[in-house]
Design an enzyme around this catalytic site. Structure first.
Site, PDB file in Angstrom:
ATOM      1  CB  CYS A 399      45.423  37.046  35.853  1.00 12.04           C
ATOM      2  SG  CYS A 399      44.391  35.754  35.103  1.00 12.04           S
ATOM      3  CG  HIS A 527      41.774  39.110  38.400  1.00 14.19           C
ATOM      4  ND1 HIS A 527      42.288  39.960  37.437  1.00 14.19           N
ATOM      5  CD2 HIS A 527      41.661  37.895  37.802  1.00 14.19           C
ATOM      6  CE1 HIS A 527      42.453  39.281  36.306  1.00 14.19           C
ATOM      7  NE2 HIS A 527      42.086  38.032  36.505  1.00 14.19           N
ATOM      8  CD  GLU A 529      42.590  43.156  39.604  1.00 14.64           C
ATOM      9  OE1 GLU A 529      42.360  42.718  38.455  1.00 14.64           O
ATOM     10  OE2 GLU A 529      43.521  42.746  40.320  1.00 14.64           O
TER      11      GLU A 529
END
Length: 591
Positions: A399, A527, A529
């Site tokens: 990001c 993102h 994750e």
């Protein structure tokens, strides 16, 4: 539908989220469909406007919901996809009731906490509990509900009263209460104290809820005498007192609960006909926990951010790194680096902090710059990115980390100057390199960013990240950002070797960057994750760990045959029961 309510006593942050996730895991391992709801008593509508120092990271769901980080635990443990309505707040409840009152739905009655607010809570829970969260679209059979905060908090009183009524509405055989409490151990004598738990259970019972299981958080395993004392004073059988002591890995918590007969108790208490011993999903947890204990090789990652004093600020990032490190049989060593400490001004202000920060950065095997907001610390992040690029250290930017990698390249390779002083508005940070997305900024802060699952199309077949994803044409990942790389300038970057290999469906948003002639220099606008799982590490993070451990070239030469996404998951991204039951983690130690 069976409902399991998890409450907490004595202190907050005691581990209710992990325990709720673990309970769901062992029940799902028995073949049941499980969903989860997190209740937060704060008045905020959602977690989107919180500082990371308040409640940790903001977890983003497929539908764009900005929710509490515990929903990340639920998704990772249970391998499910939740929605924003799985996170219930006081603000959402009051907003829904007030909207009904304004429309005249209450026919002139006085709107009160009881029954209107409590009824709204119960209706929300019963409706959301039936929403499918697995790919097979089957309605859940069990709903695990975590009530945030501590019993006795004034904010949580309406919710406690709602569940006092709820237990009678759904009948006793369909409702169970787990109370998580702290057993402190006095350092001078080593004695385990039960009084805080006794007081907490007494208060809970006084509010109309009687715990069926008391899960005791403690540093060491409970002594039998302590267990019997809790049983006697808290009006439960000894088998209903569960010890949840500190363990080396959170993967051991489901095993800890299962070993103490929790499945058998639920089967009897909730009248569920389930297997006597879970076999499918817990096989993976046993494999992972045993493997985590045997790891000998280490891999260090420097996490360069501005919220490094509170590790929960990067909870999903850390989990994604752990998943990837485990997949390559390495023990993860995260070096937290405050980005402001890397900036030249810190050399004059505090030379010791400056040199310590640079020592951590230079000694790490790989560098990660995660997402963030605001101008503070951005110069330090670009210093770290510059060092990673020049020294050919494996780097991943997420990001804001990707955007700053573009800015650093523009400044130091293309020779374009930008202004990032503290007085610069975020909307024009680094001049024309990173620009605002006006359609996502209507003047409010909450819920106005580009949020949720979006598709990224790979524009080239030789992308490293594309290979790590399993040579797919596109990926669906979750976003949370207000700014984007200026698409009008990408030609200048690609001429010098910084390629935008992934873009959105319209080709307007730059999603993935890769740098020529570098072991691993990758940036992603999304993102990744948030969708990482213990047995399916996120490919961008997996690539960072592979490169940091020196295993990426060999992995790519093998055609990424051990890619977790290819080996353990179907096209939807969720594990099937048959895959989990035969799980063997990939081993790259011989590469």
């Amino acid at each position: 539908m069976k409902y399991i309510l998890v409450t907490g006593g004595v202190i907050s942050g005691i581990g209710k989220g992990i325990i709720a996730s673990s309970v769901g895991t062992i029940l799902k391992s028995c073949g049941l469909h499980v969903t989860a709801i997190k209740i937060d008593p704060y008045i905020n509508i959602d977690a989107g406007t919180f500082s990371p120092y308040e409640h940790g990271e903001v977890f983003v769901l497929d539908d764009g919901g900005e929710v509490d980080l515990d929903l990340g635990n639920y998704e990772r443990f249970l391998d499910i996809r939740l929605t924003k309505d799985n996170n219930l707040t006081t603000g959402k409840i009051y907003q829904s009731v007030i909207n009904k009152e304004r429309k005249g739905d209450y026919l002139g009655k006085t709107v009160q906490v009881v029954p209107h607010i409590t009824d709204a809570i119960q209706e929300w829970v019963m409706k959301q509990a039936r929403v499918p969260v697995d790919d097979d679209e089957v309605e859940p059979q069990v709903c695990v509900i975590e009530l945030g905060g501590t019993v006795g908090d004034i904010e949580s009183m309406p919710f406690v009263e709602a569940f006092r009524q709820f237990q009678f509405k759904v009948k006793r055989e369909n409702f169970c209460n787990i109370h998580v409490s702290l057993i402190p151990q006095v350092s001078t004598t080593g004695e385990q104290k039960t009084k805080p738990t006794q007081n907490s259970v007494r208060e809970l019972r006084g509010l109309g809820l009687s715990p069926d299981l008391i899960m005791c958080r403690c540093a060491n395993a409970l002594e039998n005498a302590v267990k019997e004392k809790i049983s006697m004073f808290c009006h439960v059988e000894p088998e209903q007192v569960i010890c949840v002591h500190d363990v080396s890995s959170i993967y051991k918590v489901p095993l800890l609960l299962e070993d103490q007969g929790v499945v058998g108790y639920f089967s009897r208490r909730l009248d569920m006909h389930i297997e006597g011993r879970p076999r499918k999903m817990l096989a993976k947890w046993k494999e992972m926990s045993n493997r985590a204990d045997r790891l000998l090789e280490h891999c260090s990652i420097a996490l360069v951010g501005k919220y490094t004093k509170f590790s929960d600020s990067y909870a999903s990032v850390i989990k994604a790194l752990e998943h990837s490190a485990l997949a390559i049989s390495h023990k993860l060593d995260v070096k937290y680096v405050d980005s402001a400490d890397l900036e030249p001004g810190m050399l004059q202000e505090d030379p010791v902090r400056y040199h310590e920060a640079w020592q951590k950065l230079c000694s790490a095997d790989g560098i990660l710059v995660p997402g963030g907001f605001g101008v503070r610390g951005t110069e330090g992040k670009m210093c770290a990115i510059n060092w990673a690029r020049k020294q050919k250290k494996p780097f991943l930017g997420v990001c804001l980390g990707m955007q700053l990698a573009v800015c650093e390249f523009a400044r130091n390779i293309l020779g374009w100057e930008g202004n990032t002083t503290s007085s610069t508005p975020p909307s024009i940070i680094m001049g024309c390199f990173v620009i605002d997305m006006p359609e996502h900024n209507p003047g409010q802060m909450g819920g106005t960013m580009r949020l949720g699952k979006r598709r990224t199309i790979f524009k080239t077949t030789n992308s490293v990240l594309r290979k790590l994803y399993g040579d797919v044409e596109y990926v669906d990942e979750r976003h949370r950002h207000r700014f984007e790389v200026n698409p009008e300038l990408i030609g200048h970057f690609e001429e010098k070797g910084l390629h935008f290999v992934g873009q959105d469906v319209e080709g307007e948003r730059m999603e993935v960057i890769e740098l020529d002639d570098h072991p691993y220099f990758v940036g992603v606008q999304y993102h990744p994750e948030f969708t990482s799982r213990p047995i399916k590490p996120s490919p961008p993070y997996f690539g960072l760990l592979l490169a940091s451990a020196g295993k990426l070239p060999g992995f790519l030469q093998k055609g990424c045959r051990l890619s977790p996404r290819d080996t353990y998951s179907d096209k939807s991204g969720n594990s099937s029961d048959s895959e989990i039951s035969e799980l063997k983690m990939p081993s790259l130690s011989q590469d």
